[in-house]
Scaffold this motif. Structure first.
Motif, short mmCIF file in Angstrom:
data_model
loop_
_atom_site.label_atom_id
_atom_site.label_comp_id
_atom_site.label_asym_id
_atom_site.label_seq_id
_atom_site.Cartn_x
_atom_site.Cartn_y
_atom_site.Cartn_z
N ARG A 87 39.61 37.63 36.40
CA ARG A 87 40.26 37.75 37.95
C ARG A 87 41.19 36.43 37.95
O ARG A 87 40.83 35.27 37.45
CB ARG A 87 39.25 37.46 38.84
N PRO A 89 42.31 41.10 40.22
CA PRO A 89 41.99 41.42 38.96
C PRO A 89 43.04 41.18 37.91
O PRO A 89 44.19 41.51 38.43
CB PRO A 89 41.47 42.62 38.97
N LYS A 140 35.36 40.81 32.62
CA LYS A 140 36.13 41.10 33.60
C LYS A 140 36.97 40.01 33.95
O LYS A 140 36.32 38.79 33.75
CB LYS A 140 35.19 41.51 34.94
N THR A 173 29.22 46.68 33.65
CA THR A 173 30.02 47.60 32.90
C THR A 173 30.04 47.12 31.31
O THR A 173 30.62 47.79 30.60
CB THR A 173 31.55 47.32 33.26
N ASP A 177 30.77 40.89 32.40
CA ASP A 177 30.05 41.80 33.49
C ASP A 177 29.02 42.66 32.83
O ASP A 177 29.24 43.46 32.10
CB ASP A 177 31.39 42.35 34.19
N SER A 223 44.58 42.34 33.96
CA SER A 223 44.39 43.14 32.92
C SER A 223 44.07 42.24 31.53
O SER A 223 43.54 42.51 30.69
CB SER A 223 45.20 44.23 32.81
#
Length: 829
Positions: A607, A621, A605, A601, A598, A623
């Motif tokens: 998902r 999302p 990331k 950021t 991403d 972790s």
DNA sequence: GGCACATG
């Protein structure tokens, strides 16, 4: 009554079948072949008292042919002559001639490939080339050659390339008989038609009304054109004695009767018809035919698995068939709305159904016949490979076929139901849900034409139809619902339910439609993108043409839709709830992690997605994604930037440069150039990224030792020797070597520190001389050389003069070879 | 202003 023209060829026909297994009989309409031929063959010796089966393309034709023949023998139907159509059989113990519809033959063959008790199969109206007739002939032919050498096959048709059929049937004899109809004068256009066909048709009708007597039959491609012509005629106030009557399939029985029955004396009729009047229905009292030259046909697209209707020019054979409708009573006239020149360029015959149809039913039939490869059978037109492949894929998806092509037990049951495999699958899937009875109703409903017609706000909702079917006895929607059709559908659904031993459970609701249909159309799930606009699981877009209740449903099962243009139009659909979807498609859902860099950021990331084809049903999302995929995504992110974002220390840069130098000298050493390092991040950096969460963590990486890992143990040991970081010069100073140019590492050193060193220092095991940048005492460049010996001998003396002037306090000996090297102004004594 | 015709 005069003898029918067919009588004259009957002796020849008998003779032909006495000596051949197959024969082709070409006879024009009105020759009487349908009723005369089976009766004439009844006592032939080769029949040995067995039955004759005759195929008709339509139920109506099968029943009336049987009725007519029975009447000729002064019998009732069901005695010597019987018929067999779906859910209606009139056959008795004495029956010798069975007139059947084409699909019935396939069922008979599937249950008894040897056709025991049957001596001949007659294919009537074979020129129509329906899929069923083609399959029936292919199966019968194989049965004849493998099991029944004595079986006779007779092909009867009006206009056909008889030689082609005869060739397929091992050069069967061809017999021809004249028809018995009146001459029809054909009038073509002088010049090619311009503008809308409806306008030309309306003009032609006006002209013909003036010029001729009698009723008129007008052929148009579809209901839309029929209604447009109707409204063009309306303001003309033709006459009270002229009745304009539309005629097409989705019309009530009463409206059809109005078009079909002869009108009162002194009245004339203009029947505006689709191709339904070409073969299926006969309009009485027609002397004039006006032919728009167009017809609507459906075409299956193997690419999308969908069917679309297109308007195409009619073939010469169809045009002749249409023209013939004007010559039944007496001489007639036919207006063709195209030129004679255009006519010559029309195709001789229409495209056989097998070449443009959805082949799923055929593929299931072939698998049940035990021949999944159609090449093992003889065809007039073999099933086209793309459509056949698509059909097989669908059947595998429905669980009817093994991947290898063989029929599964489920497929065997599907083949026995007499429904499209999709709908058969839906019915069987519904049984354990206690919705089997409703599924039967839905299956029959969708097999027939729409029970809702002409309603102005006709929606695309399946639920509207099933509800209409359930309360069809209430009259509140009269005019919008075809009650006759509803009754037939209900009756047929009941037969189907009984054959499966299913009874209604009380759980039936219209809302269950979507769930049921999902099993029939797993490839047609649509997700709403915006009001009325959807995304199909295939990735195609689809739209509901008008705003309606369905337009805002999150998910639809699209039952009928076309594949024209960039977005399909949905004609019939049912909503399905998300939880039903997830439940119904458990085994087809794709759960996947999307792990990606991403940029915003500057981190990875992840998902998790639940997908049904192109449709993303859920996205959450996560972790802790799969570590390998997280690292791969990280590497991808880093690869977009330069390597400068890595924590380069002086050591690390030095290592990189020294190794690059050695790589230049000896390719056994790795290439650590920027380009190569960037391209191979996944190899050398990735193993160290497992603990790195983001850009900041990156700064803690020990880049030097990471790069060192690219060297072999041997190379690590050799590195200092081959590419030393420093060189000790005669003065005793350790001077750093500059490796920034891998081709020529340099040593920048004050001249005075080099006194006494005769030759250029060499590195890389003596293979590469250093490039020496000799400096003044103030570290200003004086001379560059790769040959120190030559320098001392020649250039030194010129340089010395100059340096002595600028740095008079310094030590400038005459013999640099014996001088004492120093890093001070003068050597200590 | 509109989706042809059949069939197990």
């Amino acid at each position: 009554m005069n003898p029918l023209p067919i009588q004259s060829v009957l002796p020849e026909l008998k003779e032909a079948l006495l000596h051949h297994q197959c024969a082709v009989l070409v006879a024009e309409p009105g020759a009487g072949k349908t009723t005369q031929v089976p009766l004439a063959l009844l006592d032939e010796p080769w029949l040995q008292g067995r039955k004759i089966v005759m195929l008709e393309p339509r139920r109506l034709a099968a029943r009336s042919a049987a009725r007519y023949m029975a009447q000729q023998r002064g019998e009732q139907v069901g005695e010597t002559i019987g018929y067999r159509v779906k859910n209606d059989t009139r056959v008795g113990p004495k029956t010798r001639i069975e007139v059947i519809t084409e699909g019935i033959l396939t069922r008979m063959l599937q249950s008894d490939p040897a056709l025991e008790g049957i001596g001949a199969v007659i294919f009537d109206e074979f020129h129509e080339r329906s899929l069923h007739a083609d399959v029936g002939l292919a199966f019968s032919k194989q049965s004849q050659s493998l099991l029944r050498e004595d079986l006779r096959l007779l092909i009867m048709s009006a206009t056909i390339e008889a030689e082609e059929v005869a060739a397929m049937l091992d050069d069967a004899p061809v017999l021809r008989s004249e028809g018995r109809s009146y001459p029809v004068e054909t009038r073509y256009l002088e010049k090619q038609l311009e503008g809308r066909v409806e306008t030309a048709v309306a003009k032609s009708i006006q002209h013909a009304l003036q010029a001729h007597e009698g009723s008129m039959l007008v052929f148009l491609p579809g209901a839309a054109e029929i209604h447009r012509v109707e409204s063009l005629l309306a303001p003309l106030q033709i006459s009270q004695d002229v009745i304009v009557a539309p005629l097409y399939g989705n019309l009530s029985q009463e409206a059809q009767d109005l078009a079909l029955t002869p009108c009162r004396h002194g009245q004339r009729k203009i029947v505006l018809a689709t191709s339904i009047a070409e073969t299926s229905l006969t309009v009485e009292g027609v002397t004039v035919v006006i032919d728009s030259g167009l017809m609507r046909v459906s075409r299956f697209s193997p690419r999308t698995g969908m069917t679309r209707l297109t308007t195409v020019p009619v073939s010469q054979a169809s045009a002749d068939q249409r023209r013939g409708r004007a010559g039944r009573l007496g001489p007639g006239v036919c207006y063709r709305l195209w030129t004679e020149q255009e006519h010559r360029h029309k195709p001789q015959a229409g495209t056989p159904e097998i070449r443009e149809a959805d082949l799923a039913p055929l593929a299931l039939e072939l698998a049940a016949w035990g021949v999944p490869d159609p090449a093992e059978l003889v065809w007039l037109d073999p099933p086209p490979a793309p459509a056949y492949r698509q059909a097989r894929e669908l059947l595998v998806q429905l669980g009817a076929l093994h991947e290898s092509g063989g029929l599964t037990p489920h497929g065997k049951r599907l083949a026995e139901l007499g429904l499209h495999p999709r709908l058969a699958h839906m019915v069987l899937q519904a049984v354990p849900l206690e919705l089997g009875a409703m599924a039967c109703e839905l299956a029959v409903l969708l097999s027939e034409r729409d029970i809702l017609r002409a309603a102005k706000d006709r929606d695309a909702d399946v639920r509207t139809r099933i509800e209409a079917l359930w309360r069809a006895d209430r009259a509140e929607q009269r005019g919008e619902i075809d009650f006759g059709l509803c009754r037939r559908i209900a009756a047929e659904a009941k037969v189907l339910q009984q054959s499966l031993g299913i009874r209604p459970s009380g759980k039936e609701t219209a809302a269950a439609s979507g769930l049921l249909l999902a099993s029939a159309y797993p490839d047609r799930i649509a997700q709403r993108r915006s009001t009325g606009r959807f995304l199909l699981s295939s990735g195609r877009g689809a739209v509901l043409p008008e705003l309606q209740l369905l337009s805002n449903e999150p998910y639809l099962v699209a039952v009928e839709l076309d594949d024209v243009g960039s977005e399909s139009r949905i004609y019939l659909a049912a909503p399905i709830a998300e939880d039903e979807l997830l439940d119904a498609y458990q085994d087809q859902l794709i759960r996947e992690q999307e792990v990606a860099w991403d940029a915003q950021t500057q981190s990875v990331k992840a998902r998790e997605r639940i997908r049904l084809g192109a449709i993303v049903i859920k996205e959450v999302p996560i972790s802790s994604p799969d570590p390998d995929r997280r690292v791969a995504a990280f590497v991808q992110g880093l690869a977009q930037d330069s390597l400068d974002s890595l924590p380069w220390t002086r050591n690390a840069r030095s290592l990189q440069q020294r190794v690059n130098f050695l790589h230049h000298v000896d390719k056994d050493w790795p290439d650590m150039s920027e380009v190569v390092l960037q391209d191979t991040l996944a190899d050398w950096l990735a193993p160290h990224l497992y603990e790195v969460k983001n850009r900041n963590d990156l700064q803690r990486l020990p880049l030097t030792s990471i790069l060192e890992e690219m060297l072999t143990w041997e190379q690590r040991r050799q590195l200092e020797e081959w590419a030393p970081t420093h060189i000790q010069v005669p003065s005793g100073s350790r001077i750093p070597v500059d490796y920034s140019e891998p081709v020529s590492p340099t040593l920048a050193v004050r001249l005075q520190e080099m006194f006494g060193l005769a030759d250029t220092p060499r590195i890389a095991k003596g293979r590469v001389p250093l490039t020496i940048h000799l400096l003044s005492p103030a570290s200003r460049p004086v001379q560059v050389t790769r040959d120190l010996a030559s320098f001392w001998r020649n250039t030194y003396f010129e340089v010395k003069k100059d340096l002595k002037g600028r740095y008079p306090k310094h030590y400038w000996p005459d013999d640099p070879m014996t001088a004492v090297p120093t890093n001070r102004a003068k050597p200590r004594v």
